[in-house]
Scaffold this active site. Structure first.
Site, PDB file in Angstrom:
ATOM      1  N   GLU B  60       0.778  -1.126  -0.102  1.00  0.00           N
ATOM      2  CA  GLU B  60       0.119   0.052   0.033  1.00  0.00           C
ATOM      3  C   GLU B  60       0.871   1.512  -0.068  1.00  0.00           C
ATOM      4  O   GLU B  60       0.219   2.273  -0.630  1.00  0.00           O
ATOM      5  CB  GLU B  60      -0.945  -0.002   1.203  1.00  0.00           C
ATOM      6  CG  GLU B  60      -2.062  -1.210   0.957  1.00  0.00           C
ATOM      7  CD  GLU B  60      -1.767  -2.499   1.333  1.00  0.00           C
ATOM      8  OE1 GLU B  60      -0.566  -2.657   1.991  1.00  0.00           O
ATOM      9  OE2 GLU B  60      -2.694  -3.487   1.504  1.00  0.00           O
ATOM     10  N   ASP B 119     -13.852 -10.359  10.373  1.00  0.00           N
ATOM     11  CA  ASP B 119     -12.458  -9.975  10.358  1.00  0.00           C
ATOM     12  C   ASP B 119     -11.916  -9.442  11.503  1.00  0.00           C
ATOM     13  O   ASP B 119     -10.514  -9.470  11.777  1.00  0.00           O
ATOM     14  CB  ASP B 119     -12.073  -9.098   8.896  1.00  0.00           C
ATOM     15  CG  ASP B 119     -11.945 -10.084   7.631  1.00  0.00           C
ATOM     16  OD1 ASP B 119     -11.952 -11.204   7.896  1.00  0.00           O
ATOM     17  OD2 ASP B 119     -11.883  -9.145   6.697  1.00  0.00           O
ATOM     18  N   ARG B 169     -18.391  -1.903   4.028  1.00  0.00           N
ATOM     19  CA  ARG B 169     -18.261  -3.245   3.244  1.00  0.00           C
ATOM     20  C   ARG B 169     -19.958  -3.553   2.998  1.00  0.00           C
ATOM     21  O   ARG B 169     -20.040  -4.053   2.000  1.00  0.00           O
ATOM     22  CB  ARG B 169     -17.651  -4.391   4.159  1.00  0.00           C
ATOM     23  CG  ARG B 169     -17.816  -5.752   3.505  1.00  0.00           C
ATOM     24  CD  ARG B 169     -17.136  -6.897   4.482  1.00  0.00           C
ATOM     25  NE  ARG B 169     -18.311  -7.112   5.634  1.00  0.00           N
ATOM     26  CZ  ARG B 169     -19.175  -7.651   5.466  1.00  0.00           C
ATOM     27  NH1 ARG B 169     -19.563  -8.261   4.476  1.00  0.00           N
ATOM     28  NH2 ARG B 169     -19.944  -7.886   6.563  1.00  0.00           N
TER      29      ARG B 169
HETATM   30  C1  LIG Z   1      -1.719  -4.807   4.585  1.00  0.00           C
HETATM   31  C2  LIG Z   1      -2.729  -5.792   4.148  1.00  0.00           C
HETATM   32  N1  LIG Z   1      -3.299  -5.496   2.726  1.00  0.00           N
HETATM   33  C3  LIG Z   1      -4.452  -6.336   2.353  1.00  0.00           C
HETATM   34  C4  LIG Z   1      -4.716  -7.203   3.153  1.00  0.00           C
HETATM   35  C5  LIG Z   1      -5.958  -7.812   2.619  1.00  0.00           C
HETATM   36  N2  LIG Z   1      -5.380  -9.411   2.435  1.00  0.00           N
HETATM   37  C6  LIG Z   1      -5.791 -10.354   3.218  1.00  0.00           C
HETATM   38  S1  LIG Z   1      -5.014 -11.897   2.568  1.00  0.00           S
HETATM   39  C7  LIG Z   1      -4.271 -11.032   1.309  1.00  0.00           C
HETATM   40  C8  LIG Z   1      -3.788 -11.908   0.605  1.00  0.00           C
HETATM   41  C9  LIG Z   1      -2.750 -12.800   1.131  1.00  0.00           C
HETATM   42  O1  LIG Z   1      -1.779 -13.450   0.253  1.00  0.00           O
HETATM   43  P1  LIG Z   1      -0.974 -14.710   0.750  1.00  0.00           P
HETATM   44  O2  LIG Z   1       0.057 -13.847   1.992  1.00  0.00           O
HETATM   45  O3  LIG Z   1      -0.184 -15.361  -0.271  1.00  0.00           O
HETATM   46  O4  LIG Z   1      -1.897 -15.579   1.797  1.00  0.00           O
HETATM   47  P2  LIG Z   1      -2.306 -17.124   1.637  1.00  0.00           P
HETATM   48  O5  LIG Z   1      -2.280 -17.076   0.194  1.00  0.00           O
HETATM   49  O6  LIG Z   1      -1.379 -17.849   2.321  1.00  0.00           O
HETATM   50  O7  LIG Z   1      -3.652 -17.017   2.038  1.00  0.00           O
HETATM   51  C10 LIG Z   1      -5.008  -9.870   1.397  1.00  0.00           C
HETATM   52  C11 LIG Z   1      -4.313  -8.914   0.387  1.00  0.00           C
HETATM   53  C12 LIG Z   1      -4.368  -7.220   4.447  1.00  0.00           C
HETATM   54  N3  LIG Z   1      -4.696  -8.269   5.079  1.00  0.00           N
HETATM   55  N4  LIG Z   1      -3.405  -6.776   4.689  1.00  0.00           N
END
Ligand SMILES: Cc1ncc(C[n+]2csc(CCOP(=O)(O)OP(=O)(O)O)c2C)c(N)n1
Ligand SMILES: [Mg+2]
Lengths: 278, 318
Positions: B60, B119, B169
């Protein structure tokens, strides 16, 4: 190479299966949550809690304990289910996930749930906390080891690399990071969203000792985790190649199950596939 | 009157609809996402204009400063993510690379407040308005419903300078029926009344309407104002309402110590001394739960507004 007792491996495999059942049921009952990244992380977390880490569920605050941080906090159903199976919290409590007043928050709350070592949920902060805990061990002349699981999506975060640099700069060797390399993040495949390869080379260039394993194979996992304790002078990274949604056919490799609960029919099918009772 | 009497609509869908329409008309519009394009609905813009959409992954800070760079070269940049990650996480990037140089970046935040639900606290930012209000050069908008979101986005695209737009949301009750251009800095009167004035923002405007309806049954005539621009604040409308009704209640799905209510309080302290009560989230983090349950738990219902109105009425005569 270490040889592992067949009974140990099959005990861990049974635990992993049981935890998958908990995870699917918990998320189904909550009506929301993140099944994909919970299921890809099961074997590594089970191996840590049921074989590798020096911990005592009766004394969750024991100062000498090894620490685990789930930096990708959205995968916490697996963490909670493991903590419950290990005796930190009652198994019945698992079904309160995400409900008002529950200790099992949608993202881990270290002040609410015993065994939860760090509050995470905003991606990309857990590895830095791990560096802090590892440095504290050095200051206190303690021998504990710190394990941090990060998602491959967290490799997008600048802070992950800030932590990587700091860990090697401070020669932190009581720290092992495990990347849950399931190749997917929220919007799609990591390769499409933000290229992170060549991953092993990047971490090596940052001064880390790097191992790549099959993150669903207990022998591979145990070998890598145990070896990481012997590496001196630098931090360890384990790239655990995994399958998002592992164990539930329609969740496997499915971006759509990153962050949604199964329907009733989907839940019943999942439990059947896992050999559990819906 | 009941919440169920209103049509429930998604702010996110209306924002994306406005964005796609803008994209068709204006080539200077670029959009940035941070691995949440499917949730914040910028995916719809990405589908039509892939070359003008940049998904930077979960990064971000990077997103905000890239947006600043694009804006510095004449683009109108819309950067969109969840409110928690689009304000707190990137406060310094917004401050240094966007607000200070007054660049044309629109921060469009979804999933604000406790209605995020399951969440939990990490994702339920309740202090984003405080952060954005505090920034010089920043315009802060909280639309009351989906249609107003659509109109606000169209206006925001024409306005040159940094803007923060906050939405939730959940699908929320449609209560505005204004047509025409959304005016930044102009509060709107939804219902006239002269015993007490209920000032709401975002999802709480609908609760103010319900409260006013209930109060009427008790012969209390409540004015309802939709304060959809938090900054610059519409001092004129607020002061006029305070003077004419003699008491003010504010309602927001946000921390009550640093949000819209405190902005209104400042305004009243300097211009019209009337009794006032703020309905909002107390000084605590949220938690997981069903969004309606959470609204009740943290005191964000029409009943809470009615109670506050009685409190204000009780103090009026003194
Ligand atoms: C700073 C931040 N930005 C966005 C999110 C929303 N978000 C939750 S999980 C996720 C994707 C995570 O991907 P990954 O780290 O590969 O997790 P996995 O595939 O193991 O579920 C996002 C973008 C968040 N939790 N924190
Ligand atoms: Mg992943």
């Amino acid at each position: 190479m270490a040889v592992y007792d067949k009974r140990l491996i099959s005990k861990l495999e049974r635990k992993a299966n049981l935890i998958r059942q908990h995870v699917v049921r918990m998320i189904y009952l909550a009506g929301s949550g993140h099944p994909g990244g919970s299921l890809s992380a099961v074997e590594v977390i089970v191996a840590l809690y049921f074989h590798v880490m020096n911990i005592d569920p009766k004394k969750p605050d024991w100062p000498d304990r090894d620490r685990f941080i789930l930096s990708k906090g959205h995968g916490c159903p697996t963490w909670y289910a493991t903590l419950a199976e290990k005796g930190y919290i009652p198994v019945e409590e698992l079904d309160t996930l995400r409900k008002l007043g529950s200790r099992l928050q949608g993202h881990p709350d270290m002040r609410a749930c015993p065994g939860v070592e760090a509050s995470t949920g905003s991606e990309g902060q857990g590895l830095s906390m791990g560096v802090g805990m590892a440095l504290a061990a050095r200051l206190d002349r303690k021998l504990y080891h710190v394990y941090v699981m990060i998602g491959d999506g967290e490799l997008d975060c600048g802070q992950t690399w800030e932590a990587a640099m700091a860990a090697s700069h401070f020669h932190v060797d009581n720290l092992t990071a495990i990347v849950d390399r399931n190749m997917l993040q929220l919007d799609g495949p990591t390769a499409h969203i933000m290229s992170v390869e060549p991953l092993a080379d990047k971490w090596k260039a940052f001064g880390w000792h790097v191992t790549e394993i099959n993150g669903h194979d207990f022998k591979d996992i145990l070998r890598a985790l145990e070896k990481s304790k012997d590496v001196k002078g630098r931090p360890n990274l384990i790239i655990a190649h995994t399958l998002k949604g592992k164990g539930v056919s329609y969740m496997e490799g499915a971006v759509s199950f990153h962050g949604k609960a199964p329907t009733k029919e989907e839940y019943e099918q999942a439990m059947e596939e896992l050999g559990g009772k819906a | 009157m009941n919440l169920k009497d209103f049509k429930l609509e998604s702010q996110r869908e209306y924002w994306a609809k406005a964005l796609v329409e803008l994209g068709k008309k204006r080539k200077d519009i670029v959009v940035l996402s941070a691995d949440l394009s499917s949730s914040v609905k910028t995916s719809l813009f990405a589908k039509d204009f892939p070359e003008r959409h940049f998904n930077v992954g979960i990064a971000e800070q990077n997103m905000m400063s890239i947006a600043a760079g694009l804006a510095a070269c004449g683009k109108t940049a819309f950067a969109s993510t969840f409110a928690a990650f689009g304000t707190g996480r990137v406060y310094d990037q917004i401050r240094q690379s966007i607000a200070y140089p007054k660049l044309n970046v629109k921060i469009i935040a979804t999933h604000a407040g406790i209605t995020v639900g399951g969440d939990g606290a990490t994702h339920q930012i309740v202090e984003d308005l405080a952060l954005m209000r505090a920034l010089p050069n920043m315009t802060v908008i909280v639309p009351a419903d989906a249609p107003e979101t659509y109109r606000a986005i169209k206006t925001v695209a024409d306005y040159v300078g940094p803007v923060y737009v906050r939405m939730g949301r959940a699908n929320i009750p449609t209560i505005t029926n204004s047509k025409g251009k959304f005016k930044i800095g102009k509060a709107t009167l939804l219902k006239d009344g002269d015993d007490v004035c209920l000032i709401g923002t975002g999802i709480m405007v609908s609760r103010c309407m319900l409260a006013a309806h209930e109060l009427k049954k008790h012969k209390i005539s409540a004015r309802v104002i939709n304060l959809s621009t938090i900054k610059p604040i519409d001092t004129k409308t607020i002061v006029k309402a305070a003077r004419e009704t003699g008491g003010v209640v504010t309602a927001e799905e946000h921390s009550s110590i640093v949000g819209m209510g405190s902005a209104v309080a400042m305004c009243l302290v300097e211009n019209a001394h009337v009794p006032m009560k703020r309905v909002g989230i107390p000084d605590v983090f949220g938690q997981s739960g069903d969004s309606d349950e959470l609204m009740e738990k943290y005191g964000l219902t029409a009943e809470n507004i009615i109670e506050a109105a009685h409190d204000v009425l009780g103090r009026k005569g003194r």
